[in-house]
Structures are given as structure tokens and as C-alpha cells.
Design an enzyme around this catalytic site. Structure first.
Site, short mmCIF file in Angstrom:
data_model
loop_
_atom_site.label_atom_id
_atom_site.label_comp_id
_atom_site.label_asym_id
_atom_site.label_seq_id
_atom_site.Cartn_x
_atom_site.Cartn_y
_atom_site.Cartn_z
N ASP A 260 -7.94 -9.27 3.92
CA ASP A 260 -7.80 -8.38 4.88
C ASP A 260 -8.89 -8.11 5.47
O ASP A 260 -9.48 -7.39 5.86
CB ASP A 260 -7.82 -6.97 4.00
CG ASP A 260 -7.23 -5.98 4.82
OD1 ASP A 260 -6.74 -5.97 5.82
OD2 ASP A 260 -7.45 -4.61 4.32
N ARG B 39 -6.06 -10.94 -6.44
CA ARG B 39 -5.13 -10.48 -5.18
C ARG B 39 -5.11 -11.56 -4.07
O ARG B 39 -3.88 -11.51 -3.36
CB ARG B 39 -6.11 -9.30 -4.40
CG ARG B 39 -5.58 -8.77 -3.01
CD ARG B 39 -6.07 -7.24 -2.71
NE ARG B 39 -5.96 -7.47 -1.11
CZ ARG B 39 -6.56 -6.22 -0.40
NH1 ARG B 39 -7.47 -5.19 -1.09
NH2 ARG B 39 -6.24 -5.87 0.82
N GLU C 247 -12.46 -3.21 12.08
CA GLU C 247 -12.62 -2.25 10.82
C GLU C 247 -13.76 -2.87 9.79
O GLU C 247 -14.42 -1.78 9.24
CB GLU C 247 -11.25 -2.41 10.15
CG GLU C 247 -11.36 -1.67 8.68
CD GLU C 247 -9.93 -1.64 8.01
OE1 GLU C 247 -8.94 -2.28 8.46
OE2 GLU C 247 -9.58 -1.13 7.01
N GLU D 262 0.80 -1.11 -0.07
CA GLU D 262 0.10 -0.10 0.07
C GLU D 262 0.96 1.33 -0.20
O GLU D 262 0.75 2.25 0.70
CB GLU D 262 -1.01 -0.01 1.09
CG GLU D 262 -1.81 -1.31 1.05
CD GLU D 262 -2.99 -1.11 2.38
OE1 GLU D 262 -2.71 -0.66 3.34
OE2 GLU D 262 -4.01 -1.81 1.89
O1 GCW Z 1 -6.95 -3.16 5.59
C1 GCW Z 1 -6.09 -2.06 5.67
C2 GCW Z 1 -6.42 -0.87 6.23
C3 GCW Z 1 -5.48 -0.16 6.47
C4 GCW Z 1 -4.23 -0.85 7.07
C5 GCW Z 1 -3.65 -2.07 6.26
C6 GCW Z 1 -2.78 -2.86 7.05
C7 GCW Z 1 -2.32 0.05 8.47
O2 GCW Z 1 -7.64 -0.33 5.77
O3 GCW Z 1 -5.84 0.98 7.31
O4 GCW Z 1 -2.97 0.04 7.20
O5 GCW Z 1 -4.85 -2.78 5.99
O6 GCW Z 1 -3.03 -3.78 7.49
O7 GCW Z 1 -1.61 -2.43 6.55
#
Ligand code: GCW
Length: 607
Positions: free
Chosen positions: A313, A284, A341, A234
Site C-alpha cells: 500500500d 498480505r 500518505e 477494508e
Molecule cells: O492505504 C489505505 C489508506 C486509506 C485508503 C486505502 C485505499 C481510500 O490508508 O485511507 O482509502 O488505502 O487505497 O483504498
């Protein structure tokens, strides 16, 4: 001043005084609240383990330095639940981490319990009394490591390795008497900020720079647990920019910190976040395995590869990450996310123990060497936003200590330790929590389809919100079908699993319902094992999930919950019901519009 007022800490509500320096001193202090005499014998070699025995009209705890502290908490818990651990108790994982995603400006990435407890305005800023309470909170469930800053390292957190070291050391000192060691997240490109022309891990000057930093860091905090790194993920910098592998990147850092016993926790959350949605070949969930499997065996002994439990995720439902089954020669840890989240922002109820039970049953606890969870804590008076969200922190500690824990038993223990309720109420709350994940799953994304959340904040429904985006997050719903074919005929993801699991997932007739659309693209009239069509199952789950939230409200209202928990819980329950309705109506309308199929029971689906 802030005060603990509930959770299982309710018996421990007295402030923790200043002047405790060692876990033994803390244990002696805490023992005064047990209500019976407790004596301690410290045997350093016993480390974190302990044994509780009866001694006259009191108790005798034998253990290592941290062990006696764990022992006193276990004794207190046991007196409350009626279950005092028998025989020698030792944690299954030596490294039991909480990863805080706290930024130094005081915000918490994906935080749902207020601002950071220790950062504000670009600096450390905290009430020491509360940090001591935090130490007690973590130690009382056996958590021994806290990574203090977000894996996305924003300025000025980069200075945690130099000008902020004295502040970091002072913070470490506050938690040391609770057996909690610190860890910090670092930025892979840090040398660039300090005038080096490159951060290439194979460059000798870069390695020397890190070695020098490590020396300074461990000089200030000799018991620092290690570094945590999010690299090439990211938009974070990493070794790829220099044409180096993740083993080369991780090992360079690992060697810098090895002389001090530091561990290098390297996150495996790496995927193409700039995908073109038109590209149906890139998938992914395949990414981490494709990247790391060829590197198996190449990591140094003090590197731990941190793998999220699912391949995406932290979605509501994901299969186990195949990396966790496929890396045989690499030390790994599994990463969970207590911060809700994608699971309701600590407004909606989502008790995690049933998920963790499934994960450990499938993976085998020996597959990983350590365990981490993203924190759900914040500055809110009740720590976690929703009073019941504390269950997840408590249960995480329990599973980290003993991954054979039973989900129902852990939930029951938490309820008993948190509230004085009659057995009927205890039972009813336990059941409600045990079932909360299933309810949430029913009214949100169906059958293993992920990413139907609102982009950005990730609360509430948006079935096409992530569809034409760059994050690799597609459901590809059309007039005829929905889901992605991840079998060998499709993206090939299922082939990353061992043969038996692969066969299970590849066959829609055997694939568990809750994962059906994760692995398969199916027409709406696909007949499920119970005889219903796929589309009818989607409708039914959404109507039922929503109705169940209303039944949850009635069950909660009937409980003898103390204030302010009752008010907080009931307010959030109303928000959950509103959220569930929104999910139900939007997801049902979405699929009704595509499929044109009416609900067999004639319930209201909006046009
Ligand atoms: O799911 C994503 C989150 C990000 C997070 C990332 C990660 C810290 O939306 O906010 O960043 O995972 O795990 O690195």
C-alpha cells in the site's frame, strides 16, 4: 479571490475567463499568452495528438480537439525549457486519471493540502474560477480524467448517481473545455439503499437497477468516463457477500455502462484487514495475486483492473506488484499515490519520478492500459501544501503521457518552468529533489521493511505500531532477527513473480539491498554485500539520512527561491529535520534494544 501564483502555471497566472466551451476555444485563449502568433488546425481524427510547427514568426499547431490544447501547453513549456516537441506527439495511455479522495463533507482522505476544492457541507461547493484553473492545471500536463469522490463512498456521495446528477453535470461542464472528463466512485451495495433486497450482481433486478442508473447518469453527463469501485476492501461492500467473484461483480456493472462507452475501473486493493497477527501463514502481499490471478481472462472488455504499484500500500519501498506481471489477459491500470500518505505528508520531500522510472523499467509500459494517481491537491492556496509537491503532479502527467520519460529530465523541466533561477541553482535544486526519496528512505523504514509508521495518520515513526494489529503489517522483529521470509520456504510470496525475478528475490545474496527485509528474515549480524552487518547498515542509514536532511536545509537556504515559496519550503524543511531525528532515534533505539549491538562508530543511540 484565489489566484495561481506559481508552479509551472506562473506564466499562466491570469484567470481563465468564463465562456470557454471547447478545448479549441481554451487553446485559442491560452495561445494569447504565448507571446507569438499561434494558429490552429483541428483534425478530429487526431484525437489527443498534436504537431507543432513554425509558421512565419509564429507557430502552427495541428491536432485533434484536445490535441490542440495539449499542443499549446507544450509550446509554452517548450519556449520556457528550450525544448519544443518535434514531430507528432501522442499520449501513450488514453486514460490518464487523477483519483481524488474527496469526501462530500469537505474533508480529503489522506489529503495534505487543505480541504476539498469542490465539496463542502455535503454538497458541491466551489469557486468556479478555481475549478477552471484546476482544469488548466490538469490539461497543462495532459491529465484527462478526474474521479471526483473518494473510493470510500460515504453519504451523501451515493447520490451522485441520482439527486446530485445536475450538480455533477455542472461541474463536468466547467472542466470539459480543458479536455478533462469526470469519473465517479460508486458503492457496490447501492441498490440496498434504494429498497432492493440484495446487491447480488447475479440478480436480474440488481443488474436492471444499475442499467437504469447508468442511463440516467449518462443522460446527464454523456461524456462521463466511467465508474471507479473499491469492493470487498477494508470493509467496503462487494460481490463476496453474495458468494460471487470479482469478475462477476465487475462485469455486471461494466455491462450497465458499456452502452455509453463507460469504463469500469475495479480496484485490486483487496486483502484480509482482519488478520490475527499470530497467524504467520497469511501474508498480505500475496492477497491480490491469489484472488485475481485465477480470474485472468474473465473480465469484460470495458473493465480495467486498477492495481497499486506495490503489493502492500504505497509504502516507502515496495517491489512491483506481481499482479502487474502475472495477469496476461486482463486490462489493467497502475495506481500511484501523489498524496504523500506514507512518504512525508507533503512536509518531507519525496520526489516520485525515480520510483516511477524503476516501476516502468521493471514492468514494461505495455503491461497496463491506463494510469491513475491519487490526488495530492487541495484548497490550499498553493494547491499542494509543499510548493515542491507540485513536481509530483507535473511529473505524473508527463509519465502518463510518455512512460519513457527520464526522471532527472522531468525534474529539471519542472524546476525550469517553476522558478527563474541561475543554472547553478537549478542544478542544485534538481539534484536535491532527485535524491529526496533516497534520503527519506534512509531515515524511515529500513531495507524494505514496511509499516513502521504511526498508525492512523501515517506520519512519523512507530516501529511496533502495526505489529499486533489486524492489518497484515508485521516486521516480527525479535532479539535475533527481523523481517519476514517471503521465499518458498516462507510465505511463498516470491513465487508469484516470473522465474528470473523470483530467483533474484529468493536469494539474499542477490536480492537488492533496499528490498532485503521485504523478502527475507535475517539475523542482525547478516553480512551485507558491502561487508557491513545488517544492524550496522540500519544504524548508518538512519544517521546518514538525518544528516542529509540538514545538508538539504543548507542547500535550500542557499537557493534564490521567491517568496512565499522560500518561507514555506524552509518551514517545512525544519519539520522534516525534526521528523528525521525522531525516526533516527526511535528506529535505532528500537533495534538496539532488541539486538544489544552497539553502533560501530559510537554515535548516540538512546537507551
Ligand atoms: O492505504 C489505505 C489508506 C486509506 C485508503 C486505502 C485505499 C481510500 O490508508 O485511507 O482509502 O488505502 O487505497 O483504498
Amino acid at each position: 479571490m484565489w489566484q495561481t501564483r506559481k508552479a509551472w502555471l506562473k506564466d499562466w497566472a491570469a484567470p481563465v475567463p468564463e465562456g470557454l466551451h471547447t478545448p479549441l476555444q481554451t487553446a485559442e485563449f491560452e495561445a494569447r499568452q504565448v507571446g507569438a502568433p499561434v494558429s490552429f488546425t483541428v483534425d478530429k481524427a487526431a484525437g489527443e495528438s498534436y504537431t507543432i510547427g513554425q509558421a512565419g514568426d509564429g507557430w502552427q499547431i495541428t491536432g485533434g480537439e484536445a490535441g490542440v490544447l495539449y499542443g499549446v501547453y507544450a509550446l509554452a513549456h517548450g519556449l520556457k525549457t528550450g525544448k519544443i516537441p518535434q514531430g507528432r506527439q501522442a499520449p501513450f495511455y488514453a486514460l490518464r486519471m487523477i483519483n481524488a479522495w474527496d469526501n462530500m463533507d469537505g474533508t480529503v482522505e489522506r489529503g495534505y493540502a487543505g480541504r476539498s476544492m469542490w465539496f463542502e457541507g455535503g454538497a458541491f461547493s466551489y469557486d468556479p474560477a478555481r475549478i477552471r484553473q484546476l482544469g488548466r492545471l490538469l490539461a497543462s500536463v495532459g491529465i484527462n480524467t478526474l474521479c471526483v469522490n473518494n473510493v470510500n463512498v460515504h453519504q451523501p456521495a451515493q447520490h451522485l448517481v441520482d439527486t446530485l446528477l445536475p450538480d455533477l453535470a455542472a461541474f463536468a461542464e466547467l472542466l470539459r473545455p480543458f479536455g478533462v472528463r469526470l469519473m465517479i466512485s460508486i458503492d457496490f451495495s447501492l441498490p440496498l439503499q434504494y429498497g432492493l433486497p440484495t446487491a447480488d450482481p447475479m440478480d436480474a433486478a440488481v443488474a436492471a437497477w444499475w442499467a437504469d442508473r447508468a442511463r440516467a447518469v449518462w443522460q446527464a453527463i454523456p461524456d462521463l468516463a466511467g465508474f471507479l469501485v473499491k469492493a470487498d476492501s477494508e470493509h467496503r461492500p462487494g460481490p463476496n457477500a453474495y458468494g460471487r467473484t470479482h469478475a462477476e461483480g465487475a462485469n455486471m456493472l461494466a455491462r450497465a455502462i458499456a452502452p455509453y462507452g463507460g469504463v469500469l475501473v475495479w480496484r485490486a486493493f483487496v486483502y484480509n484487514c482482519m488478520q490475527d497477527w499470530r497467524d504467520t501463514k497469511t501474508d498480505r502481499p500475496c492477497a491480490a495475486y491469489d484472488l485475481y490471478r485465477p480470474l485472468d481472462g474473465q473480465f469484460d472488455g470495458n473493465v480495467i483492473l486498477q492495481v497499486k504499484h506495490g503489493p502492500f500500500d504505497f509504502q516507502v519501498r515496495e517491489p512491483l506488484s506481481p499482479l502487474l506481471l502475472g495477469m496476461k489477459n486482463t486490462a489493467m491500470d497502475i495506481e500511484f499515490q501523489l498524496a504523500q500518505e506514507y512518504t512525508g505528508h507533503q512536509i518531507d520531500l519525496y520526489a516520485m519520478p525515480p520510483m516511477w522510472r524503476e516501476v516502468f523499467d521493471q514492468m514494461g509500459k505495455e503491461r497496463v492500459r491506463a494510469i491513475a494517481a491519487v490526488s495530492n491537491l487541495g484548497r490550499d492556496e498553493n494547491w499542494v501544501g509543499h510548493p515542491f509537491a507540485m513536481l509530483n503532479l507535473f511529473a505524473y502527467g508527463r509519465f502518463a503521457w510518455n512512460p519513457d520519460e527520464d526522471a532527472e529530465d522531468v525534474i529539471r523541466q519542472w524546476v525550469k518552468m517553476t522558478y527563474d533561477m541561475c543554472p547553478d541553482d537549478e542544478n542544485s535544486l534538481m539534484k536535491l529533489l532527485l535524491n529526496s526519496r533516497t534520503v527519506y528512505e534512509k531515515y524511515t523504514a529500513p531495507l524494505g521493511l514496511c509499516w513502521m509508521v504511526r498508525p492512523g495518520d501515517h506520519y512519523g515513526p512507530s516501529p511496533y505500531g502495526y505489529e499486533f494489529d489486524a492489518w497484515g503489517t508485521y516486521n516480527r522483529a525479535s532479539r535475533d532477527a527481523v523481517g519476514i521470509d517471503r521465499t518458498e520456504k516462507g510465505t511463498g510470496y516470491a513465487a508469484q513473480y516470473p522465474a528470473e525475478l523470483k530467483a533474484l528475490y529468493e536469494d539474499p545474496a542477490q536480492c537488492p539491498d533496499e528490498m532485503l527485509l521485504f523478502f527475507h528474515r535475517l539475523p542482525y549480524d547478516h553480512i551485507m554485500r558491502d561487508g557491513r552487518t545488517l544492524i550496522q547498515r540500519i544504524y548508518d542509514d538512519h544517521f546518514e539520512g538525518c544528516e542529509e536532511t540538514e545538508r538539504m536545509r543548507d542547500a535550500l537556504a542557499a537557493l534564490s527561491l521567491p517568496e512565499p515559496d522560500r518561507t514555506e519550503v524552509m518551514e517545512r524543511m525544519e519539520m522534516q529535520i525534526a521528523n528525521a531525528r525522531e525516526w533516527r532515534d526511535i528506529v535505532n533505539t528500537f533495534f538496539h534494544r532488541f539486538s544489544g549491538v552497539d553502533d560501530a562508530q559510537g554515535r548516540k543511540i538512546f537507551e
